[in-house]
Design an enzyme around this catalytic site. Structure first.
Site, PDB file in Angstrom:
ATOM      1  CG  LEU A  32      -1.934  -1.098   1.379  1.00 30.05           C
ATOM      2  CD1 LEU A  32      -2.634  -0.999   2.733  1.00 30.05           C
ATOM      3  CD2 LEU A  32      -2.951  -1.032   0.257  1.00 30.05           C
ATOM      4  CG  ASP A  33      -0.311   4.995  -1.726  1.00 28.72           C
ATOM      5  OD1 ASP A  33      -0.503   5.811  -0.808  1.00 28.72           O
ATOM      6  OD2 ASP A  33      -1.207   4.637  -2.513  1.00 28.72           O
ATOM      7  CB  ALA A  34       3.683   6.450   2.252  1.00 28.48           C
ATOM      8  CD  GLU A  35       0.620  10.040   3.343  1.00 26.35           C
ATOM      9  OE1 GLU A  35      -0.315  10.258   4.144  1.00 26.35           O
ATOM     10  OE2 GLU A  35       1.807   9.995   3.673  1.00 26.35           O
ATOM     11  CB  THR A  36      -3.069   3.679   0.742  1.00 28.12           C
ATOM     12  OG1 THR A  36      -3.126   4.473  -0.442  1.00 28.12           O
ATOM     13  CG2 THR A  36      -4.262   2.743   0.771  1.00 28.12           C
TER      14      THR A  36
END
Length: 345
Positions: free
Chosen positions: A209-213
């Protein structure tokens, strides 16, 4: 060592090293398996661009050190030399001195099962020259071995197959990177499972998951299950709740299901349901089996509804439920069975 096509057919040996000895009149069946050097034959090499060699040079090695091995005595080595002279050499691993086993398991799968890295990460370690089998460095994909009969090392450290499988569900908070270690010191998944790793558990995250997800991220040491969950051919659905700017019309659902063209190809969703609209924002539930980088964010950007918050709530049959951010729970037997069923295991 050797390379292989996608169906597992072994390819030619790598350049360098000792020349391959002649077969000396072996039968056709014997020639098709492997030479005395232990390198598989036949087939086409896998394209080197598919594996990131540079990433393999810096990838974290999660191998758990084995107990110290008994040093071999001089008498053992003399006995081996005599056996070689008679053409009857059997190595210390119980093989005939040839680590390649056409009926064996792919080396990257052995490493994944041992918890060293994910299947892809194991391929990078191999490409970077950090893996050896019975003392011979392997740098190409496709090597097949019997892990019970050979000694596999990463960075000189012997790795062991872990019979105890671990299956965890993590609610990843925003701001954490999907990696077990970060060379820039940023918060990462490895920080959240540090106690388990220090206690001897070898686990890795299934996908990213990308950092902000935020939301559901599975962790395991079951390499085969992880590989299938991440591979697009198994079409394991993943569900997200996306908060976006703008009022999403219900009529947009059919258009999205028919397919939206992005710069790297068409994306189609399994489900697109606008749930709520308030004060210029919308909440949308999106289910898809794509695994491309930032696919949900890029999809919504292309539609003119930028994502302000994104939470993954489901991976196949496993749901996040009411898990609090940063918490970890052990998957139940029913959930594990459902995951296996979803990927045909």
């Amino acid at each position: 060592m050797a390379s292989a096509s996608r169906d597992g057919t072994p390819g030619p040996r790598r350049s360098g090293g000792k020349p391959r000895p002649k077969s000396g009149g072996k039968s056709a069946a014997g020639k098709s398996a492997a030479g005395k050097s232990g390198y598989p034959r036949g087939g086409k090499p896998r394209a080197s661009s598919r594996v990131d060699k540079e990433s393999g040079k810096v990838r974290l090695n999660n191998a758990k050190r084995a107990k110290p091995q008994r040093p071999r005595e001089e008498s053992d080595r003399f006995a081996d030399d005599a056996a070689r002279a008679d053409g009857e050499f059997v190595g210390t691993t119980g093989t005939t001195g040839d680590p390649y086993d056409p009926a064996g398991t792919r080396l990257q799968k052995v490493l994944a099962a041992a918890g060293v890295a994910s299947r892809r990460g194991a391929e990078e370690l191999i490409a970077a020259g950090r893996v050896s089998v019975d003392g011979v460095v392997v740098t190409e994909q496709g090597m097949r071995v019997d892990p019970r009969q050979v000694i596999v090392r990463v960075d000189g450290m012997r790795v062991l197959i872990d019979e105890d499988m671990t299956y965890l569900a993590l609610n990843k908070p925003a701001g954490y990177h999907s990696t077990m270690a970060d060379d820039q010191g940023r918060p990462c998944v490895g920080d959240l499972v540090a106690e388990r790793v220090m206690a001897g558990q070898r686990i890795f995250h299934v996908g990213r998951l990308d950092a902000e997800t935020e939301g559901l991220l599975l962790l395991t040491n079951d390499g085969e299950l992880a590989h299938r969950l991440m591979h697009p051919s198994f079409e394991v659905p993943k569900t997200y709740l996306a908060t976006v700017r703008g009022e999403v019309p219900r009529g947009l659902s059919r258009k999205v299901r028919d397919g939206i063209e992005l710069e790297d190809g068409t994306v189609r969703v399994d489900e697109f349901v606008p749930l709520q609209v308030w004060e210029g924002s919308s909440l949308v539930r999106i289910t898809l089996h794509e695994g491309r980088n930032r696919i949900v964010r890029r999809l919504m950007d292309s539609l003119g509804f930028p994502v302000t918050r994104l939470v993954r709530t489901d991976v196949g049959p496993v749901a996040l439920g009411d898990q609090r951010p940063g918490s970890i729970r052990v998957l139940g037997r029913d959930e594990i069975g459902a995951l296996y069923q979803a990927v045909g295991l």
